[in-house]
Enzyme design. Structure first.
Site, PDB file in Angstrom:
ATOM      1  CG  ASP A 104      -1.155   1.846  -3.928  1.00  0.00           C
ATOM      2  OD1 ASP A 104      -0.987   2.198  -2.748  1.00  0.00           O
ATOM      3  OD2 ASP A 104      -2.210   2.067  -4.564  1.00  0.00           O
ATOM      4  CB  CYS A 129      -0.944   0.006   1.202  1.00  0.00           C
ATOM      5  SG  CYS A 129      -1.753  -1.566   1.530  1.00  0.00           S
ATOM      6  N   GLY A 140       4.002   7.412  -1.747  1.00  0.00           N
ATOM      7  CA  GLY A 140       5.408   7.073  -1.829  1.00  0.00           C
ATOM      8  C   GLY A 140       6.356   7.757  -0.868  1.00  0.00           C
ATOM      9  CB  CYS A 189      -2.528   7.974   9.186  1.00  0.00           C
ATOM     10  SG  CYS A 189      -3.619   7.605   7.783  1.00  0.00           S
ATOM     11  CB  ALA A 235       0.522   5.116  -4.011  1.00  0.00           C
TER      12      ALA A 235
END
Length: 447
Positions: A280, A259, A263, A375, A261
């Site tokens: 990705d 996963c 980058g 996140c 990107a």
């Protein structure tokens, strides 16, 4: 006799920016479209390209301020409106929000904020009948708005109630309110630099954080800043730059970035000398990743594939899983997340995170390191996901993060030894220079 020339009246300066801001607000609040979709790429608002750089920056700041302060704006306007915000004309609602946000938080003269909002309403057939109402309400806002904010400043109205309840339950009431205050401030621009952070901090009129990130308040087009075109740095929140540190020395090692990107972490891995395979599923995002690597003069193998289904020819020394999540840790930078996400979104995302973790374990060599991060501020997507993996995979064990690996910031290390940053961490006397995205990261090793 020469033909007469009539001057064509040009549009009132700033009105186009506010019209586009109203369209994008409507996209977020009523059509559930993300800001990123409406600002960049194939789905971007078609009129964006007609705006000057200055008006584009104004439009972005307007939309972000409104979404960041949406709960407070709703409270203030409800106190100034006898019958509530009109529901039959979205443009009237947008005009009120745009005008009030400028009056309360932006450096725009009150009379200009009122006038442009009235013009915005007058230009819409359904909303035109509310021009007088918008004018009266915004004039009252200029007189009474700050006092109304003072009345509720101890309340965390700008975080959806369901989310605030979760944060209070997990982090405690005091910390939850500190987080809510932190995400109410417009964030800085954080950059990961290839070398000489102090020199770049000086050139970009910023400062160097303990972690080495350069933080600046410069605004405008990032592509015009010194060092962008020759690939000396990339945009990356200071918290997002921490998980890659958990691999330690990786020069010459083979690392899979799932996963990957757009980058930022791929670039960190490549800059540290690793042989990186970046996966990705989105062709457009992989194209962007390749463009970023080209600008930075860094190399990685970029593959368009579903990471869960991808077949590898061999095993890796390390695997980074930066898993898709609710992104509630990024609300300070992406304020639309607060109003687009729902608690129910966590169920399918947690299932995907579980599959990605299991895939990562299968890709690892014995002795290899798995770094898992999200996140998100939600424990289901962080602490509980890792606890479930450790319970099901006897061959995996946690390696606790030490303070010296994260610039001595012991407060961002959990009791279990994982990384957990909060929006209220790294405080600063200027709130715009403080704070971090909310991130979770854990380091596991395969026996």
């Amino acid at each position: 006799m020469p033909p007469q020339r009539f001057a064509v009246p040009s549009e009132v300066p700033g009105l186009a920016a506010r019209r586009i801001a109203a369209d994008i607000l409507d996209g977020v609040l009523h059509k559930h479209r993300t800001l990123d979709d409406q600002l960049d790429g194939a789905g971007a608002h078609p009129a964006l390209k007609t705006l000057s750089d200055r008006d584009r920056a104004l439009m972005r700041r307007l939309v972000a301020t409104i979404l960041r302060r949406l709960g407070t704006l709703g409270h203030v306007l409800s106190r100034l409106l006898d019958r509530g915000i009109p529901t039959d004309a979205p443009r009237a609602q947008s005009a009120l929000l745009i005008g009030a946000a400028q009056i309360l938080w932006m450096d725009v003269p009150d009379h200009a904020a009122v006038d442009l909002s009235v013009r915005l309403v007058q230009s819409d057939r359904r909303a035109a009948k509310y021009a007088g109402l918008v004018n009266a309400v915004l004039r009252r806002c200029a007189r009474e708005g700050q006092a109304l904010i003072e009345d509720i400043k101890t309340q965390a109205l700008d975080v959806p109630p369901w989310l605030l309840a979760r944060w209070t339950a997990h982090y405690g009431e005091t910390t939850a309110k500190q987080m809510a205050i932190a995400i109410g401030h417009e964030p800085s621009l954080d950059l990961t630099v290839k070398s000489d952070a102090a020199q770049w901090a000086s050139r970009l009129h910023g400062e160097t954080l303990p972690t080495g990130t350069v933080r600046t308040l410069l605004q405008g087009s990032v592509t015009m800043l010194p060092g962008f075109s020759d690939g000396q740095w990339w945009v990356q929140d200071a918290a997002a730059a921490l998980p890659v540190r958990l691999f330690g020395a990786i020069e010459g090692k083979h690392i899979a970035d799932l996963c990957a990107a757009p980058g930022g972490k791929t670039a960190q891995l490549a800059q540290s000398g690793a042989h990186v395979t970046a996966i990705d599923r989105s062709p457009a995002r992989v194209a962007r990743l390749r463009d970023n690597l080209t600008r930075l003069n860094l190399r990685a193998e970029a593959i368009v594939a579903d990471a869960v289904e991808w077949k590898s020819d061999g095993e890796f020394d390390g695997v980074l899983v930066d898993a898709p999540c609710t992104s509630t840790g990024t609300i300070r930078r992406h304020p639309d997340v607060a109003w687009l996400r729902q608690e129910a979104d966590m169920v399918p995302l947690a299932a995907l995170q579980k599959r990605l973790l299991q895939k990562a374990v299968s890709l690892l060599k014995p002795g290899g390191t798995l770094v898992y991060c999200t996140c998100s501020l939600e424990p289901e997507e962080g602490e509980r996901a890792v606890a479930a993996l450790l319970a099901s995979e006897s061959g995996m064990r946690r390696i606790a993060v030490e303070p010296d690996e994260v610039a001595g910031l012991a407060e961002i290390i959990t009791a279990d030894g994982d990384l957990r940053t909060l929006p209220c961490h790294l405080p600063h006397h200027d709130p715009r220079l403080g704070g971090l995205d909310g991130f979770y990261a854990a380091r596991l090793v395969k026996s």
